[in-house]
Design an enzyme around this catalytic site. Sequence first.
Site, PDB file in Angstrom:
ATOM      1  N   LYS A 187      39.952  34.406  26.336  1.00 42.97           N
ATOM      2  CA  LYS A 187      40.008  32.814  25.663  1.00 42.97           C
ATOM      3  C   LYS A 187      39.181  32.724  24.582  1.00 42.97           C
ATOM      4  O   LYS A 187      39.647  32.211  23.416  1.00 42.97           O
ATOM      5  CB  LYS A 187      39.665  31.956  26.930  1.00 42.97           C
ATOM      6  CG  LYS A 187      39.920  30.476  26.264  1.00 42.97           C
ATOM      7  CD  LYS A 187      39.710  29.443  27.474  1.00 42.97           C
ATOM      8  CE  LYS A 187      39.781  28.074  26.944  1.00 42.97           C
ATOM      9  NZ  LYS A 187      39.624  27.152  27.602  1.00 42.97           N
ATOM     10  N   GLU A 193      32.295  42.045  27.979  1.00 44.79           N
ATOM     11  CA  GLU A 193      32.858  43.327  28.791  1.00 44.79           C
ATOM     12  C   GLU A 193      34.072  43.547  27.951  1.00 44.79           C
ATOM     13  O   GLU A 193      34.434  44.902  27.824  1.00 44.79           O
ATOM     14  CB  GLU A 193      33.391  42.782  30.185  1.00 44.79           C
ATOM     15  CG  GLU A 193      32.103  42.738  31.123  1.00 44.79           C
ATOM     16  CD  GLU A 193      31.367  41.323  31.177  1.00 44.79           C
ATOM     17  OE1 GLU A 193      31.558  40.492  30.068  1.00 44.79           O
ATOM     18  OE2 GLU A 193      30.788  41.086  32.244  1.00 44.79           O
ATOM     19  N   GLY A 246      40.170  29.211  31.587  1.00 43.26           N
ATOM     20  CA  GLY A 246      40.553  30.660  31.931  1.00 43.26           C
ATOM     21  C   GLY A 246      41.262  30.936  33.119  1.00 43.26           C
ATOM     22  O   GLY A 246      42.171  31.779  33.265  1.00 43.26           O
ATOM     23  N   ARG A 247      40.619  30.462  34.192  1.00 39.59           N
ATOM     24  CA  ARG A 247      41.211  30.775  35.685  1.00 39.59           C
ATOM     25  C   ARG A 247      42.502  29.926  36.003  1.00 39.59           C
ATOM     26  O   ARG A 247      43.181  30.351  36.968  1.00 39.59           O
ATOM     27  CB  ARG A 247      40.429  30.414  36.757  1.00 39.59           C
ATOM     28  CG  ARG A 247      39.642  29.066  36.621  1.00 39.59           C
ATOM     29  CD  ARG A 247      38.626  28.841  37.570  1.00 39.59           C
ATOM     30  NE  ARG A 247      37.895  27.403  37.845  1.00 39.59           N
ATOM     31  CZ  ARG A 247      36.864  27.335  36.392  1.00 39.59           C
ATOM     32  NH1 ARG A 247      36.621  28.141  35.699  1.00 39.59           N
ATOM     33  NH2 ARG A 247      36.455  25.839  36.490  1.00 39.59           N
ATOM     34  N   GLU A 332      34.987  29.225  41.467  1.00 39.32           N
ATOM     35  CA  GLU A 332      34.252  28.954  40.103  1.00 39.32           C
ATOM     36  C   GLU A 332      34.687  27.550  40.074  1.00 39.32           C
ATOM     37  O   GLU A 332      34.025  26.797  38.967  1.00 39.32           O
ATOM     38  CB  GLU A 332      35.020  29.959  38.931  1.00 39.32           C
ATOM     39  CG  GLU A 332      34.378  29.791  37.801  1.00 39.32           C
ATOM     40  CD  GLU A 332      34.902  30.895  36.847  1.00 39.32           C
ATOM     41  OE1 GLU A 332      34.013  31.992  36.315  1.00 39.32           O
ATOM     42  OE2 GLU A 332      35.902  30.741  36.189  1.00 39.32           O
ATOM     43  N   HIS A 363      42.345  45.222  61.753  1.00 33.97           N
ATOM     44  CA  HIS A 363      41.890  46.259  62.331  1.00 33.97           C
ATOM     45  C   HIS A 363      40.514  46.366  61.537  1.00 33.97           C
ATOM     46  O   HIS A 363      40.117  47.544  61.684  1.00 33.97           O
ATOM     47  CB  HIS A 363      42.846  47.476  62.146  1.00 33.97           C
ATOM     48  CG  HIS A 363      44.222  47.414  62.574  1.00 33.97           C
ATOM     49  ND1 HIS A 363      44.451  47.800  64.003  1.00 33.97           N
ATOM     50  CD2 HIS A 363      45.282  46.975  62.293  1.00 33.97           C
ATOM     51  CE1 HIS A 363      45.490  47.631  64.477  1.00 33.97           C
ATOM     52  NE2 HIS A 363      46.302  47.234  63.435  1.00 33.97           N
ATOM     53  N   LYS A 473      24.351  35.785  32.104  1.00 35.06           N
ATOM     54  CA  LYS A 473      24.747  36.128  31.119  1.00 35.06           C
ATOM     55  C   LYS A 473      23.694  36.160  29.894  1.00 35.06           C
ATOM     56  O   LYS A 473      23.347  37.053  28.990  1.00 35.06           O
ATOM     57  CB  LYS A 473      25.870  35.509  30.256  1.00 35.06           C
ATOM     58  CG  LYS A 473      27.518  35.514  30.972  1.00 35.06           C
ATOM     59  CD  LYS A 473      28.455  34.796  30.051  1.00 35.06           C
ATOM     60  CE  LYS A 473      29.594  34.631  30.906  1.00 35.06           C
ATOM     61  NZ  LYS A 473      30.490  33.715  30.391  1.00 35.06           N
TER      62      LYS A 473
HETATM   63  O1  F6P Z   1      31.995  33.992  32.877  1.00 35.54           O
HETATM   64  C1  F6P Z   1      33.142  33.386  33.356  1.00 35.54           C
HETATM   65  C2  F6P Z   1      34.461  33.249  32.298  1.00 35.54           C
HETATM   66  O2  F6P Z   1      34.118  32.381  31.369  1.00 35.54           O
HETATM   67  C3  F6P Z   1      35.572  32.992  33.219  1.00 35.54           C
HETATM   68  O3  F6P Z   1      35.639  31.649  33.509  1.00 35.54           O
HETATM   69  C4  F6P Z   1      36.587  33.433  32.106  1.00 35.54           C
HETATM   70  O4  F6P Z   1      37.813  33.398  33.225  1.00 35.54           O
HETATM   71  C5  F6P Z   1      36.046  34.801  31.854  1.00 35.54           C
HETATM   72  O5  F6P Z   1      34.430  34.405  31.795  1.00 35.54           O
HETATM   73  C6  F6P Z   1      36.594  35.590  30.934  1.00 35.54           C
HETATM   74  O6  F6P Z   1      36.375  34.535  29.834  1.00 35.54           O
HETATM   75  P1  F6P Z   1      37.252  34.950  28.336  1.00 35.54           P
HETATM   76  O7  F6P Z   1      38.636  34.659  28.619  1.00 35.54           O
HETATM   77  O8  F6P Z   1      36.700  33.936  27.183  1.00 35.54           O
HETATM   78  O9  F6P Z   1      37.081  36.399  28.036  1.00 35.54           O
END
Ligand code: F6P
Length: 500
Positions: A187, A193, A246-247, A332, A363, A473
Amino acid sequence: MQAAWTALENLPTRTLKELFASSNRLDLLSHRLEWDGGGITFDWSKTHLDEALLEGFEKLAEAADFEAHRQALLTGEVVNVTEGRAATHTAQRGVGAEADVEEAQALHHRMRALVEAINGGAMGEVKHCIHIGIGGSALGPAMALRALAWDVAMVDCHVVSNIDGVALEAAMEACDPATTIVAVASKTFTTTETMTNAASAIKWLRDGGVSDPHGRVVALTASPEKAVEFGVDETRVLPFPESVGGRYSLWSSIGFPVALAVGYEEFAAMLAGARAMDEHFRDADGRANLPLRAAFADQYYTRLRGCQTRACFAYDERLALLPDYLQQLEMESNGKAVTAGGEPVNGATAPITWGGVGTDAQHAVFQLLHQGTNLVPVDFIASIEAGDELDEAHHRTLLMNCFAQGAALMAGQQSDDPARSYPGDRPSATMLCDDLDAATVGALIAFHEHRTFANAVLMGINPFDQFGVELGKAIAKSLDNGDAEFDPSTAALMQAAGLG
Ligand code: F6P
């Protein structure tokens, strides 16, 4: 709201056995939601909800102004008050303010055109897609791919989220750079990452002989200008609105690998199933509103019975990633301690969501559900129609086990031997889908989104921000930059890892 909570707290607690003996539980608590070509039966009869609790929770919903909050959500008003934004994920499915729905349709049109162009050979031969994203930019696509593309996929898609290079290397091992495209899903287009993995994937394409690796990248983002800066040609940037969280973003261009793997028509069917749930959520009132009804049960167990977790077991291998997805959606969104107005919430908020697939979980972890000291409300999800074509004994046994677990949790069993006694009176709800097709997956996910929202309204929480993830972060950045002093434990760990 406090008066409504106090009235709820003063209601008597009755056992499931007593409740079944005194009323027709199925009339009161079993419901079907149907749409063109499918449906789901929701059965809350094995929960402790009864007429008095339903009435009490309806009063709580009135006191919380649920209808006004719902209308604000579905008409594109600002509901994310801490960030001053609307939350327009339902507009992606066709329910929302006219301008939001039109924008979503235009962006879907653009996405469809690119998916069809890729399928038609516009990017050369494409056999694989490495989808790079994290959190909401990965969990939705991974879950939906597992549900809908587990057997056949037009393009073999791999979702990579972790910064741990093992994750990306595993995807690279399974793909050939000459026939792979990379979807960078973020987003913000700034997440460490994702940007690190994207850079390594581009290097892998180049090292693998692709002369223009950036030409093999598609960007899925609410920050299109950043994607262009990163080197993605504007024609391969699929934007989505900032107001889609995002979610809650699977429905937007973040769903690109799903459309690529199963075809745009199937992706559209998933949106249509979600829309059926949106329309139900918009139009049904009080207890007849299924996501709100689920939130009544959630609030009952968390706030009135002190349950710290809730579990979801899908008796369907295709939904193996649903618990992971629900963890982000619920924890979240509602894992907070203050209301939208900044006041402390008066009571427990989101329980810990966990779960797995049946029958595997039986199980492994069901011992605790049956005889442990924690009361865990359980959701079972299953499909009447089998996903496999093997001997029908497979699916029959799967369903029998699902139903047996709910019955056993409720009934329990007394024995002279305490180790062989089951207390029973343990609650579960069941969602029985006619079939697990794309529309049903869409409806199930939308149901959980609205359930999460309804829970937030009943608690007075803003479910659309996530400031709790920021501190870690920031500290990781400071550790990396070496620009701050840390506690002796952290400093020693840094040194031991050769990073100090
Ligand atoms: O760190 C949490 C978060 O902001 C989530 O809410 C989001 O889905 C994820 O990181 C990834 O963010 P982005 O889509 O901006 O890379």
